[in-house]
Design a protein around this motif. Structure first.
Motif, PDB file in Angstrom:
ATOM      1  N   SER A  76      -7.975   8.415  14.585  1.00  0.00           N
ATOM      2  CA  SER A  76      -7.531   6.846  14.896  1.00  0.00           C
ATOM      3  C   SER A  76      -8.014   5.811  13.387  1.00  0.00           C
ATOM      4  N   ALA A  77      -8.481   6.106  12.377  1.00  0.00           N
ATOM      5  CA  ALA A  77      -8.477   5.417  10.655  1.00  0.00           C
ATOM      6  C   ALA A  77      -7.499   5.958  10.255  1.00  0.00           C
ATOM      7  N   TRP A  78      -6.481   6.991  10.138  1.00  0.00           N
ATOM      8  CA  TRP A  78      -5.261   6.712   9.622  1.00  0.00           C
ATOM      9  C   TRP A  78      -4.063   6.640  10.492  1.00  0.00           C
ATOM     10  N   ALA A  79      -4.504   6.508  11.464  1.00  0.00           N
ATOM     11  CA  ALA A  79      -2.605   5.557  12.737  1.00  0.00           C
ATOM     12  C   ALA A  79      -1.475   7.359  13.384  1.00  0.00           C
ATOM     13  N   LEU A  80      -2.558   8.437  12.832  1.00  0.00           N
ATOM     14  CA  LEU A  80      -1.806   9.637  13.160  1.00  0.00           C
ATOM     15  C   LEU A  80      -0.923   9.276  14.923  1.00  0.00           C
ATOM     16  N   ASP A  81       0.079   9.663  14.796  1.00  0.00           N
ATOM     17  CA  ASP A  81       0.870   9.494  15.152  1.00  0.00           C
ATOM     18  C   ASP A  81       1.663  11.196  16.070  1.00  0.00           C
ATOM     19  N   PRO A  82       1.387  11.957  16.728  1.00  0.00           N
ATOM     20  CA  PRO A  82       1.213  13.503  17.304  1.00  0.00           C
ATOM     21  C   PRO A  82       3.287  12.933  17.332  1.00  0.00           C
ATOM     22  N   ALA A  83       4.190  12.253  17.515  1.00  0.00           N
ATOM     23  CA  ALA A  83       5.335  12.198  17.733  1.00  0.00           C
ATOM     24  C   ALA A  83       5.876  12.277  16.256  1.00  0.00           C
ATOM     25  N   HIS A  84       5.472  12.013  15.111  1.00  0.00           N
ATOM     26  CA  HIS A  84       5.773  11.780  13.970  1.00  0.00           C
ATOM     27  C   HIS A  84       5.201  12.242  12.773  1.00  0.00           C
ATOM     28  N   VAL A  85       5.106  13.382  12.782  1.00  0.00           N
ATOM     29  CA  VAL A  85       4.158  14.806  12.016  1.00  0.00           C
ATOM     30  C   VAL A  85       5.087  15.105  11.110  1.00  0.00           C
ATOM     31  N   ALA A  86       6.269  15.258  11.067  1.00  0.00           N
ATOM     32  CA  ALA A  86       7.719  15.528  10.366  1.00  0.00           C
ATOM     33  C   ALA A  86       7.436  14.571   9.155  1.00  0.00           C
ATOM     34  N   GLY A  87       7.652  15.985   8.297  1.00  0.00           N
ATOM     35  CA  GLY A  87       8.550  15.521   6.790  1.00  0.00           C
ATOM     36  C   GLY A  87       7.562  16.230   5.764  1.00  0.00           C
ATOM     37  N   ALA A  88       6.492  16.763   5.762  1.00  0.00           N
ATOM     38  CA  ALA A  88       5.368  17.809   4.878  1.00  0.00           C
ATOM     39  C   ALA A  88       6.509  18.641   5.009  1.00  0.00           C
ATOM     40  N   PRO A  89       6.876  19.501   3.431  1.00  0.00           N
ATOM     41  CA  PRO A  89       7.593  21.529   3.570  1.00  0.00           C
ATOM     42  C   PRO A  89       7.696  21.498   4.510  1.00  0.00           C
ATOM     43  N   ALA A  90       8.300  22.799   5.350  1.00  0.00           N
ATOM     44  CA  ALA A  90       7.654  23.052   6.043  1.00  0.00           C
ATOM     45  C   ALA A  90       7.494  24.543   4.684  1.00  0.00           C
ATOM     46  N   MET A 130       0.882  -1.340   0.498  1.00  0.00           N
ATOM     47  CA  MET A 130      -0.265  -0.034  -0.149  1.00  0.00           C
ATOM     48  C   MET A 130       1.065   1.319  -0.242  1.00  0.00           C
ATOM     49  N   THR A 131       0.476   2.335  -0.420  1.00  0.00           N
ATOM     50  CA  THR A 131       0.864   3.401  -1.248  1.00  0.00           C
ATOM     51  C   THR A 131       1.304   3.986   0.326  1.00  0.00           C
ATOM     52  N   GLU A 132       2.364   4.720   1.018  1.00  0.00           N
ATOM     53  CA  GLU A 132       2.321   5.195   2.739  1.00  0.00           C
ATOM     54  C   GLU A 132       1.909   6.008   2.829  1.00  0.00           C
ATOM     55  N   HIS A 133       0.528   6.331   3.680  1.00  0.00           N
ATOM     56  CA  HIS A 133       0.077   7.808   3.947  1.00  0.00           C
ATOM     57  C   HIS A 133       0.182   8.560   3.883  1.00  0.00           C
ATOM     58  N   ALA A 134      -0.767   9.628   3.348  1.00  0.00           N
ATOM     59  CA  ALA A 134      -0.240  10.577   2.765  1.00  0.00           C
ATOM     60  C   ALA A 134      -0.472  11.607   4.503  1.00  0.00           C
ATOM     61  N   HIS A 135      -0.136  12.907   4.544  1.00  0.00           N
ATOM     62  CA  HIS A 135       0.039  14.133   5.783  1.00  0.00           C
ATOM     63  C   HIS A 135      -1.100  14.047   5.916  1.00  0.00           C
ATOM     64  N   LEU A 136      -1.655  14.258   7.283  1.00  0.00           N
ATOM     65  CA  LEU A 136      -2.874  15.140   7.360  1.00  0.00           C
ATOM     66  C   LEU A 136      -3.397  16.492   7.715  1.00  0.00           C
ATOM     67  N   ALA A 153      -6.097  19.250  17.208  1.00  0.00           N
ATOM     68  CA  ALA A 153      -5.351  18.737  16.379  1.00  0.00           C
ATOM     69  C   ALA A 153      -4.249  19.074  16.142  1.00  0.00           C
ATOM     70  N   GLU A 154      -3.318  19.524  16.815  1.00  0.00           N
ATOM     71  CA  GLU A 154      -1.742  19.214  17.816  1.00  0.00           C
ATOM     72  C   GLU A 154      -1.981  17.894  18.144  1.00  0.00           C
ATOM     73  N   GLU A 155      -3.071  17.591  19.316  1.00  0.00           N
ATOM     74  CA  GLU A 155      -3.237  16.728  20.354  1.00  0.00           C
ATOM     75  C   GLU A 155      -2.755  15.315  19.201  1.00  0.00           C
ATOM     76  N   LEU A 156      -3.635  15.014  18.708  1.00  0.00           N
ATOM     77  CA  LEU A 156      -4.059  14.563  17.483  1.00  0.00           C
ATOM     78  C   LEU A 156      -3.005  13.821  16.180  1.00  0.00           C
ATOM     79  N   GLY A 157      -2.102  14.547  16.256  1.00  0.00           N
ATOM     80  CA  GLY A 157      -1.156  14.906  15.523  1.00  0.00           C
ATOM     81  C   GLY A 157      -1.613  14.822  13.968  1.00  0.00           C
ATOM     82  N   PHE A 158      -2.169  15.998  13.791  1.00  0.00           N
ATOM     83  CA  PHE A 158      -2.005  16.402  12.265  1.00  0.00           C
ATOM     84  C   PHE A 158      -1.001  17.608  11.838  1.00  0.00           C
ATOM     85  N   SER A 159      -0.848  17.799  10.620  1.00  0.00           N
ATOM     86  CA  SER A 159       0.523  18.453  10.345  1.00  0.00           C
ATOM     87  C   SER A 159      -0.031  19.460  10.383  1.00  0.00           C
TER      88      SER A 159
END
Length: 339
Positions: A325-339, A1-7, A35-41
């Motif tokens: 929850s569905a996208w399995a967001l992790d607040p500790a790993h939201v980096a990666g999207a271009p600043a 499966m394609t890696e999940h996009a940032h949300l 949103a910050e608590e849940l790990g959205f970008s």
């Protein structure tokens, strides 16, 4: 499966019936904190004028307030309607934000008016031809933020050398072509203007020219989400969303009954309004996840900008939690999207 996009989340700062603008803004703070608590970008805010149900007429001011109430989530405009403003003032405003909240500020730019033509001409006093200068205005603004002003002797203070990331917003090949030519990330407004999504994102990726700020194309695609614990509950809520949208567009300034709004919804005009919601993930956590995975591939998206479609604030927050929850967001790993 394609890696999940940032949300990420697009907050329209809705004023619900019986609510004040101040209460709407307080809810936007609560929404960003969750949103910050849940790990959205990131959270983005739109520029709209003379709309009784939307408070985000001044994204920079709203971002400043919400920045003080959060600590890590990126905040930005989705977007500033650049033809409404002098590029220099936008550079100063977002330069100020960048100094207040380092490495957290985005600047999405659009060329639409964000309002009706009456407000545009008489209240905003905007030149009807201002949108034609959009490419030149983007370049001028980019120069201020990079400390490379195109106007000799004029620097944005604050603003110069902050290099606030610029995103081109659009719903056609115009924005896609400009973003590709300038080597900037591109955000497509498919959450309300779905017609040219595949054509525009493909054009952008094919014609992208690397720049100092971005070495490879980066696509953000807007998509609506209505999530609930059951398929039936989500469908019922999305039906209410549709009725509210029809009432907002077709019944503006008129006092239609519920039955009349339903009649309009079932008409050709109503279906045209509902067609704006073509790309919508509606259902349980697993159903929403499956839809978004398919949409990510269709849009060739690196990031999905979510417009949460619900009729109450509590439903919005619940939908956001189910989505995270569905996208399995992790607040500790939201980096990666271009600043």
């Amino acid at each position: 499966m394609t890696e999940h996009a940032h949300l990420s989340i697009l907050d329209f700062c809705t004023i619900y019936e019986g609510e004040t603008a101040g209460q709407s803004m307080q809810r936007s703070v609560e929404m960003a904190q969750l949103a910050e608590e849940l790990g959205f970008s990131r959270m983005w805010y739109t520029e709209h004028h003379n709309m009784p149900t939307i408070t985000s007429s001044s994204p920079a001011v709203l971002i400043s307030h919400i920045g003080a109430k959060t600590s890590s989530i990126r905040l930005g405009s989705g977007g500033v309607m650049l033809p409404n403003h002098a590029p220099y003032l936008v550079a100063e405003q977002f330069g100020t934000l960048a100094e207040l909240y380092p490495d957290r500020i985005d600047l999405g730019l659009g060329r639409a008016p964000g309002t009706d033509m009456h407000t545009l001409g008489r209240a905003l006093r905007r030149d009807s031809h201002a949108a034609e200068r959009f490419p030149e205005d983007v370049k001028e603004l980019r120069g201020y933020l990079a400390g490379k002003s195109l106007i000799p002797g004029v620097q944005a203070i604050p603003g110069a050398n902050t290099n606030v990331p610029i995103y081109i917003l659009g719903s056609s090949l115009f924005g896609a072509s400009l973003a590709a030519k300038l080597g900037l990330p591109y955000a497509f407004a498919s959450h309300f203007a779905p017609q040219h999504l595949e054509q525009a994102t493909s054009h952008y990726r094919t014609h992208f020219q690397p720049s100092e700020s971005l070495s490879a194309p980066y696509v953000i695609a807007g998509v609506n989400v209505t999530a609930a614990d059951t398929t039936e509950a989500a469908a019922a809520e999305f039906d209410r969303v549709g009725l509210r949208r029809v009432k907002s567009f077709a019944g503006r300034g008129k006092n239609f009954s519920d039955s009349q709004i339903k009649q309009i919804r079932d008409s050709y005009q109503g279906q045209q309004i509902l067609d704006m919601l073509k790309y919508s993930a509606v259902g349980t956590a697993s159903e929403v996840r499956d839809y978004l995975e398919d949409f990510q591939r269709l849009a060739q998206a690196d990031e999905l900008m979510i417009s949460l479609q619900s009729t109450t604030h509590d439903e919005v927050l619940s939908s956001m939690k189910i989505l995270a929850s569905a996208w399995a967001l992790d607040p500790a790993h939201v980096a990666g999207a271009p600043a």
